[in-house]
Design a protein around this motif. Structure first.
Motif, PDB file in Angstrom:
ATOM      1  N   TYR A  40       0.830  -1.474   0.021  1.00 17.56           N
ATOM      2  CA  TYR A  40      -0.197   0.103   0.046  1.00 17.56           C
ATOM      3  C   TYR A  40       0.892   1.370   0.023  1.00 17.56           C
ATOM      4  O   TYR A  40       0.678   2.260  -0.679  1.00 17.56           O
ATOM      5  CB  TYR A  40      -0.828  -0.133   1.220  1.00 17.56           C
ATOM      6  N   ILE A  41       1.869   1.227   0.728  1.00 13.28           N
ATOM      7  CA  ILE A  41       2.743   2.172   0.703  1.00 13.28           C
ATOM      8  C   ILE A  41       3.415   2.501  -0.537  1.00 13.28           C
ATOM      9  O   ILE A  41       3.592   3.986  -1.090  1.00 13.28           O
ATOM     10  CB  ILE A  41       4.114   2.178   1.946  1.00 13.28           C
ATOM     11  N   SER A  42       3.866   1.492  -1.181  1.00 14.04           N
ATOM     12  CA  SER A  42       4.435   1.526  -2.641  1.00 14.04           C
ATOM     13  C   SER A  42       3.407   2.153  -3.603  1.00 14.04           C
ATOM     14  O   SER A  42       3.729   3.211  -4.333  1.00 14.04           O
ATOM     15  CB  SER A  42       4.936   0.065  -2.994  1.00 14.04           C
ATOM     16  N   TYR A  43       2.341   1.699  -3.702  1.00 12.34           N
ATOM     17  CA  TYR A  43       1.290   2.354  -4.549  1.00 12.34           C
ATOM     18  C   TYR A  43       0.849   3.559  -4.259  1.00 12.34           C
ATOM     19  O   TYR A  43       0.480   4.376  -5.268  1.00 12.34           O
ATOM     20  CB  TYR A  43       0.106   1.334  -4.492  1.00 12.34           C
ATOM     21  N   TYR A  44       0.630   3.979  -2.873  1.00 15.11           N
ATOM     22  CA  TYR A  44       0.412   5.272  -2.572  1.00 15.11           C
ATOM     23  C   TYR A  44       1.541   6.376  -2.816  1.00 15.11           C
ATOM     24  O   TYR A  44       0.977   7.321  -3.333  1.00 15.11           O
ATOM     25  CB  TYR A  44       0.182   5.241  -1.163  1.00 15.11           C
ATOM     26  N   THR A  45       2.745   5.910  -2.595  1.00 15.29           N
ATOM     27  CA  THR A  45       3.817   6.959  -2.861  1.00 15.29           C
ATOM     28  C   THR A  45       3.892   7.185  -4.411  1.00 15.29           C
ATOM     29  O   THR A  45       4.183   8.149  -4.904  1.00 15.29           O
ATOM     30  CB  THR A  45       5.236   6.264  -2.624  1.00 15.29           C
ATOM     31  N   ARG A  46       3.461   6.123  -5.213  1.00 15.62           N
ATOM     32  CA  ARG A  46       3.742   6.051  -6.779  1.00 15.62           C
ATOM     33  C   ARG A  46       2.320   6.960  -7.495  1.00 15.62           C
ATOM     34  O   ARG A  46       2.629   7.973  -8.076  1.00 15.62           O
ATOM     35  CB  ARG A  46       3.714   4.755  -7.426  1.00 15.62           C
ATOM     36  N   GLU A  47       1.194   6.651  -7.049  1.00 11.86           N
ATOM     37  CA  GLU A  47       0.043   7.059  -7.699  1.00 11.86           C
ATOM     38  C   GLU A  47      -0.196   8.686  -6.893  1.00 11.86           C
ATOM     39  O   GLU A  47      -0.941   9.351  -7.558  1.00 11.86           O
ATOM     40  CB  GLU A  47      -0.803   6.124  -7.462  1.00 11.86           C
ATOM     41  N   VAL A  48      -0.265   8.539  -5.729  1.00 13.21           N
ATOM     42  CA  VAL A  48      -0.886   9.813  -4.942  1.00 13.21           C
ATOM     43  C   VAL A  48       0.371  10.931  -4.787  1.00 13.21           C
ATOM     44  O   VAL A  48       0.112  12.113  -5.094  1.00 13.21           O
ATOM     45  CB  VAL A  48      -1.164   9.461  -3.508  1.00 13.21           C
ATOM     46  N   LEU A  49       1.681  10.537  -4.437  1.00 10.78           N
ATOM     47  CA  LEU A  49       2.796  11.277  -4.154  1.00 10.78           C
ATOM     48  C   LEU A  49       3.342  11.685  -5.543  1.00 10.78           C
ATOM     49  O   LEU A  49       4.234  12.589  -5.387  1.00 10.78           O
ATOM     50  CB  LEU A  49       3.560  11.196  -3.363  1.00 10.78           C
ATOM     51  N   LEU A  50       3.083  10.640  -6.679  1.00 12.64           N
ATOM     52  CA  LEU A  50       3.471  11.055  -8.174  1.00 12.64           C
ATOM     53  C   LEU A  50       5.089  11.144  -7.958  1.00 12.64           C
ATOM     54  O   LEU A  50       5.817  11.709  -8.417  1.00 12.64           O
ATOM     55  CB  LEU A  50       3.113  12.453  -8.614  1.00 12.64           C
ATOM     56  N   THR A  51       5.695   9.944  -7.290  1.00  9.83           N
ATOM     57  CA  THR A  51       7.244   9.631  -7.491  1.00  9.83           C
ATOM     58  C   THR A  51       7.495   8.624  -8.500  1.00  9.83           C
ATOM     59  O   THR A  51       6.638   8.075  -9.329  1.00  9.83           O
ATOM     60  CB  THR A  51       7.468   9.083  -6.073  1.00  9.83           C
ATOM     61  N   SER A  52       8.817   8.658  -8.766  1.00 15.37           N
ATOM     62  CA  SER A  52       9.612   7.701  -9.623  1.00 15.37           C
ATOM     63  C   SER A  52       9.590   6.427  -9.076  1.00 15.37           C
ATOM     64  O   SER A  52       9.608   6.152  -7.930  1.00 15.37           O
ATOM     65  CB  SER A  52      10.691   8.079 -10.367  1.00 15.37           C
ATOM     66  N   GLY A  53       9.814   5.260  -9.836  1.00 19.13           N
ATOM     67  CA  GLY A  53      10.210   4.112  -9.481  1.00 19.13           C
ATOM     68  C   GLY A  53      11.371   3.930  -8.639  1.00 19.13           C
ATOM     69  O   GLY A  53      11.325   3.157  -7.500  1.00 19.13           O
ATOM     70  N   MET A  54      12.324   4.614  -8.621  1.00 17.28           N
ATOM     71  CA  MET A  54      13.493   4.594  -8.084  1.00 17.28           C
ATOM     72  C   MET A  54      13.268   5.386  -6.488  1.00 17.28           C
ATOM     73  O   MET A  54      13.687   4.802  -5.689  1.00 17.28           O
ATOM     74  CB  MET A  54      14.573   5.511  -8.736  1.00 17.28           C
ATOM     75  N   GLN A  55      12.451   6.282  -6.851  1.00 16.33           N
ATOM     76  CA  GLN A  55      11.985   6.797  -5.495  1.00 16.33           C
ATOM     77  C   GLN A  55      11.201   6.023  -4.603  1.00 16.33           C
ATOM     78  O   GLN A  55      11.344   5.952  -3.265  1.00 16.33           O
ATOM     79  CB  GLN A  55      11.220   8.206  -5.593  1.00 16.33           C
ATOM     80  N   VAL A  56      10.512   5.171  -5.200  1.00 13.16           N
ATOM     81  CA  VAL A  56       9.488   4.262  -4.462  1.00 13.16           C
ATOM     82  C   VAL A  56      10.543   3.160  -3.745  1.00 13.16           C
ATOM     83  O   VAL A  56      10.294   2.887  -2.561  1.00 13.16           O
ATOM     84  CB  VAL A  56       8.807   3.507  -5.375  1.00 13.16           C
ATOM     85  N   ALA A  57      11.577   2.968  -4.694  1.00 11.01           N
ATOM     86  CA  ALA A  57      12.765   1.708  -4.080  1.00 11.01           C
ATOM     87  C   ALA A  57      13.251   2.301  -3.109  1.00 11.01           C
ATOM     88  O   ALA A  57      13.833   1.620  -2.085  1.00 11.01           O
ATOM     89  CB  ALA A  57      13.300   1.132  -5.365  1.00 11.01           C
ATOM     90  N   ALA A  58      13.531   3.683  -3.034  1.00 10.32           N
ATOM     91  CA  ALA A  58      14.409   4.342  -2.091  1.00 10.32           C
ATOM     92  C   ALA A  58      13.640   4.297  -0.667  1.00 10.32           C
ATOM     93  O   ALA A  58      14.511   4.295   0.493  1.00 10.32           O
ATOM     94  CB  ALA A  58      14.622   5.824  -2.294  1.00 10.32           C
TER      95      ALA A  58
END
Length: 256
Positions: A40-58
């Motif tokens: 959920y944190i991964s999808y929230y960070t990607r879709e709501v916070l509009l981050t890149s894949g590398m930022q999600v992995a960070a």
């Protein structure tokens, strides 16, 4: 089997069995709750916070790096008995309850990184201490099996969390955070009750330091490759997990 493990009277065997059932049940439940929140944190960070894949992995990097550093400090403190291991477990794992709830108030990627780093600090304080308690309190001749069961239940909890996630991928993050907190708190209660009844006998010898110094030089060469392999494996697996959630969802058009 239990009588062979503990070699105690019938009533004492039952008491030991209850302690370990509580601790192991708690490990299963807490692992399941933590694993549920992770995607959920991964999808929230990607879709709501509009981050890149590398930022999600960070996010995982922040968690694992802080946990690794804290584990060393916590291990040293526990070994020197500056703070008891039971207190380290209580402080570290209880702090995670608050840090789980704070997730639903995050509104930026930097805030999420900070929260994940703080979660790593709490996890590094509590989990290694709990692993040591389980290992040292288990009977001689069954310690490897006991620790093996510890890690099996942890992985089983993570597997169950992914199964549970597949039935509720569209639920809002706030709901999942609150549900995760209640599930985690239940498991933590089992753990704290279980370890409160466990007594660890510590036997210190006068020549303990001398033996340690003699062995340290001989074994350091054989331990170093294992440390490097563990670091490399952790970097690969830790960085890929969150990234794979996004990759499979966006590139292969698979449902959450």
């Amino acid at each position: 089997m239990i009588s062979n493990m503990f070699n105690k009277s019938s009533s004492s065997e039952k008491l030991w069995c209850i302690r370990y059932i509580l601790v192991f049940s708690g490990i299963l439940i807490t692992s399941m709750s933590i694993g549920l929140l992770r995607p959920y944190i991964s999808y929230y960070t990607r879709e709501v916070l509009l981050t890149s894949g590398m930022q999600v992995a960070a996010l995982t990097s922040a968690f694992m790096c802080s946990r690794a550093l804290t584990s060393i400090v916590g291990g040293y403190v526990g070994d020197r008995q500056v703070i008891s291991r039971k207190l380290l477990v209580t402080i570290g794992l209880s702090a995670l309850i608050i840090l789980i709830l704070i997730v639903m108030y995050v509104r930026s990627w930097i805030d999420m990184v900070i929260i994940r780093a703080l979660q790593g600090l709490a996890a590094g304080t509590g989990w290694p201490a709990l692993q040591t308690i389980v290992g040292e309190s288990s009977p001689r001749g069954f310690r490897s099996m006991t620790l093996g069961l510890y890690f099996v239940l942890g992985e089983l909890g993570l597997a169950l969390s992914q199964l549970l996630f597949s039935y509720m991928p569209e639920y809002p993050l706030n709901f999942i955070a609150v549900m995760t907190m209640f599930i985690y708190a239940t498991g933590l209660t089992f753990i704290l009750i279980g370890i409160s009844k466990i007594r660890i006998k510590s036997v210190r010898r006068k020549n303990e330091r001398i033996r340690y110094r003699e062995m340290r030089g001989k074994e350091s060469g054989s331990i170093l490759p294992m440390i490097l392999i563990a670091i490399s494996t952790g970097m690969i697996m830790g960085g890929l997990t969150e990234f794979l959630y996004i990759y499979v969802y966006e590139v292969h058009n698979m449902s959450k």
